[in-house]
Design a protein around this motif. Sequence first.
Motif, PDB file in Angstrom:
ATOM      1  N   UNK A 177       0.822  -1.210   0.000  1.00 42.31           N
ATOM      2  CA  UNK A 177       0.000   0.000   0.000  1.00 42.31           C
ATOM      3  C   UNK A 177       0.855   1.258   0.000  1.00 42.31           C
ATOM      4  N   UNK A 178       1.954   1.230   0.736  1.00 45.04           N
ATOM      5  CA  UNK A 178       2.840   2.393   0.804  1.00 45.04           C
ATOM      6  C   UNK A 178       3.529   2.633  -0.542  1.00 45.04           C
ATOM      7  N   UNK A 179       3.979   1.547  -1.186  1.00 43.21           N
ATOM      8  CA  UNK A 179       4.621   1.687  -2.502  1.00 43.21           C
ATOM      9  C   UNK A 179       3.623   2.248  -3.511  1.00 43.21           C
ATOM     10  N   UNK A 180       2.409   1.719  -3.509  1.00 37.54           N
ATOM     11  CA  UNK A 180       1.381   2.232  -4.412  1.00 37.54           C
ATOM     12  C   UNK A 180       1.100   3.702  -4.134  1.00 37.54           C
ATOM     13  N   UNK A 181       1.004   4.056  -2.876  1.00 37.18           N
ATOM     14  CA  UNK A 181       0.769   5.446  -2.502  1.00 37.18           C
ATOM     15  C   UNK A 181       1.899   6.342  -3.003  1.00 37.18           C
ATOM     16  N   UNK A 182       3.140   5.879  -2.861  1.00 39.65           N
ATOM     17  CA  UNK A 182       4.289   6.671  -3.299  1.00 39.65           C
ATOM     18  C   UNK A 182       4.243   6.911  -4.813  1.00 39.65           C
ATOM     19  N   UNK A 183       3.906   5.876  -5.578  1.00 40.28           N
ATOM     20  CA  UNK A 183       3.826   6.032  -7.030  1.00 40.28           C
ATOM     21  C   UNK A 183       2.733   7.012  -7.429  1.00 40.28           C
ATOM     22  N   UNK A 184       1.585   6.913  -6.777  1.00 40.79           N
ATOM     23  CA  UNK A 184       0.467   7.783  -7.126  1.00 40.79           C
ATOM     24  C   UNK A 184       0.707   9.220  -6.661  1.00 40.79           C
ATOM     25  N   UNK A 185       1.366   9.374  -5.523  1.00 43.23           N
ATOM     26  CA  UNK A 185       1.703  10.730  -5.063  1.00 43.23           C
ATOM     27  C   UNK A 185       2.719  11.366  -6.007  1.00 43.23           C
ATOM     28  N   UNK A 186       3.711  10.584  -6.448  1.00 41.20           N
ATOM     29  CA  UNK A 186       4.687  11.105  -7.411  1.00 41.20           C
ATOM     30  C   UNK A 186       3.994  11.530  -8.699  1.00 41.20           C
ATOM     31  N   UNK A 187       3.019  10.747  -9.122  1.00 39.76           N
ATOM     32  CA  UNK A 187       2.222  11.084 -10.302  1.00 39.76           C
ATOM     33  C   UNK A 187       1.561  12.453 -10.131  1.00 39.76           C
ATOM     34  N   UNK A 188       0.998  12.686  -8.952  1.00 40.49           N
ATOM     35  CA  UNK A 188       0.306  13.955  -8.707  1.00 40.49           C
ATOM     36  C   UNK A 188       1.276  15.110  -8.457  1.00 40.49           C
ATOM     37  N   UNK A 189       2.447  14.817  -7.922  1.00 43.43           N
ATOM     38  CA  UNK A 189       3.467  15.870  -7.809  1.00 43.43           C
ATOM     39  C   UNK A 189       3.841  16.357  -9.205  1.00 43.43           C
ATOM     40  N   UNK A 190       3.882  15.412 -10.150  1.00 41.90           N
ATOM     41  CA  UNK A 190       4.119  15.805 -11.535  1.00 41.90           C
ATOM     42  C   UNK A 190       3.049  16.765 -12.029  1.00 41.90           C
ATOM     43  N   UNK A 191       1.814  16.542 -11.602  1.00 41.25           N
ATOM     44  CA  UNK A 191       0.735  17.467 -11.962  1.00 41.25           C
ATOM     45  C   UNK A 191       0.941  18.847 -11.370  1.00 41.25           C
ATOM     46  N   UNK A 192       1.420  18.895 -10.133  1.00 44.88           N
ATOM     47  CA  UNK A 192       1.706  20.194  -9.506  1.00 44.88           C
ATOM     48  C   UNK A 192       2.820  20.926 -10.252  1.00 44.88           C
ATOM     49  N   UNK A 193       3.849  20.181 -10.676  1.00 41.86           N
ATOM     50  CA  UNK A 193       4.924  20.790 -11.455  1.00 41.86           C
ATOM     51  C   UNK A 193       4.386  21.341 -12.768  1.00 41.86           C
ATOM     52  N   UNK A 194       3.506  20.584 -13.398  1.00 38.57           N
ATOM     53  CA  UNK A 194       2.919  21.038 -14.651  1.00 38.57           C
ATOM     54  C   UNK A 194       2.061  22.278 -14.447  1.00 38.57           C
ATOM     55  N   UNK A 195       1.387  22.344 -13.303  1.00 37.81           N
ATOM     56  CA  UNK A 195       0.534  23.495 -13.016  1.00 37.81           C
ATOM     57  C   UNK A 195       1.344  24.781 -12.913  1.00 37.81           C
ATOM     58  N   UNK A 196       2.613  24.679 -12.504  1.00 45.23           N
ATOM     59  CA  UNK A 196       3.440  25.891 -12.353  1.00 45.23           C
ATOM     60  C   UNK A 196       3.729  26.564 -13.684  1.00 45.23           C
ATOM     61  N   UNK A 197       3.483  25.868 -14.794  1.00 41.48           N
ATOM     62  CA  UNK A 197       3.730  26.464 -16.111  1.00 41.48           C
ATOM     63  C   UNK A 197       2.551  27.293 -16.595  1.00 41.48           C
ATOM     64  N   UNK A 198       1.442  27.269 -15.847  1.00 40.19           N
ATOM     65  CA  UNK A 198       0.221  27.923 -16.303  1.00 40.19           C
ATOM     66  C   UNK A 198       0.137  29.362 -15.813  1.00 40.19           C
ATOM     67  N   UNK A 199      -0.325  30.239 -16.694  1.00 41.02           N
ATOM     68  CA  UNK A 199      -0.556  31.623 -16.301  1.00 41.02           C
ATOM     69  C   UNK A 199      -1.889  31.770 -15.591  1.00 41.02           C
ATOM     70  N   UNK A 200      -2.904  31.109 -16.119  1.00 36.84           N
ATOM     71  CA  UNK A 200      -4.245  31.086 -15.520  1.00 36.84           C
ATOM     72  C   UNK A 200      -4.516  29.661 -15.047  1.00 36.84           C
ATOM     73  N   UNK A 201      -4.823  29.509 -13.774  1.00 35.25           N
ATOM     74  CA  UNK A 201      -4.991  28.162 -13.208  1.00 35.25           C
ATOM     75  C   UNK A 201      -6.322  27.512 -13.551  1.00 35.25           C
ATOM     76  N   UNK A 202      -7.322  28.305 -13.956  1.00 28.94           N
ATOM     77  CA  UNK A 202      -8.646  27.767 -14.241  1.00 28.94           C
ATOM     78  C   UNK A 202      -9.113  26.892 -13.056  1.00 28.94           C
TER      79      UNK A 202
END
Length: 414
Positions: free
Chosen positions: A66-91
């Motif tokens: 469960x912890x390994x799965x959580x780590x993979x999915x959290x890393x996936x969403x951290x990638x989303x946060x990084x991608x969000x930093x490229x946006x001028x308007x967050x919508x």
Amino acid sequence: MSAVTVNGLPRSLVQAKSASLIGSAAVALGVFLLGFVIREPAPYEVYMVGLIAVWSLFGLRLSLHAVVLLALLVAFNIGGLLSMTTMGDLYETPLFLAASLFLAFTAVFFVAILEADHNRYRLIFMSWIAAALVTGSLGIGGYFGVIPGAEMFTRYDRAMGAFQDPNVFGPFLALPAVYLLYRILTGNPLRMPFYAGAFVVIVAAIFLSFSRGAWGLFAASSVLLTGSLFIQSTSSLFRLRLILMALLASVLLVTAIVVVMQLPGVSDLLTTRARLVQDYDAGHLGRFARFGIGLQMAIENPMGIGPLNFGRNLGEDTHNVWLSSLMNYSWLGFISFVTLVVWTVAGGFRILFRDRPWQPYLLCTYIVFLGHIALGTVIDMDHWRHFYVLIGLIWGAMALESRHQRGLAAQKST
């Protein structure tokens, strides 16, 4: 307070049993709510947030899996946060990522509760079948206009049940349909009328969704299931039964389709939807052309371009889960997602044919998961609620197998 009840049983045992029954009933309701997504946030989201929070307060244990799965999915969403930093308007991006993280937690939750009690597999599958029968019946009734408010359950003359999109409605029905097929092929003949009746209703709903992806998913999963059972068994008698029951199921299915096709409008829509390439697939900015455009954008923008910005810029979403990961979650999210898929496929396959109480559920889930991964090449599914449940079901079996092996090792050491 007495340590025993009036029946002479230890009070702690009775309380633990009562808590387990309440917890199982709560899980069953949560899975049932998967079939109803007319509005967002859907009842499933609201309910599961509360259920996970309460369960966490009263002893939700996370194993290594469960912890390994959580780590993979959290890393996936951290990638989303990084991608969000490229946006001028967050919508609505923060809400989008919050939903992604919530879905990640649901997958981990199912791993934890299944490892605690493997009997919950049956409960989850029965609840999923119940949801499929209800939402499938709504889709069928809506398609034929025989229920009040029929237009709520159809779109573009296609059944969609209590969903917002026929292309999600159809794949949601795949697992219960495949599991019912498993029961038809292997179960008690006396229960065949129940299995066959439920099977016909759910498959009819898949058909009337007119989703090419759902059709392909169900067809491929059915073939894989039958082939897997044939290979797994060493009994000639069972293999003969398997062939006969598969033929019977095929005849039942073809007969139902032929009957439905006689109805006005069905044949024409089937002919249109059955074409391999639709108008929106081809063209300068069609589905397939966008794959190449998106790949070039991913190479030029390793941080992604911001969740959902691809659709805003090109008028249509990626319709490809791999490309969606690159665009919405950056290369970090993409690598995390690929790692998750490879780990799930490899880990599930390693234990797929081991004789365990949960093996039938794992087999059906694994086959349908493979179909979803293939389907992901032509549709975005990173926000499909049931996709994360599929992941949780497979990782739950992996966690159970690990615990089982530890138990065997402990027995040998003594």
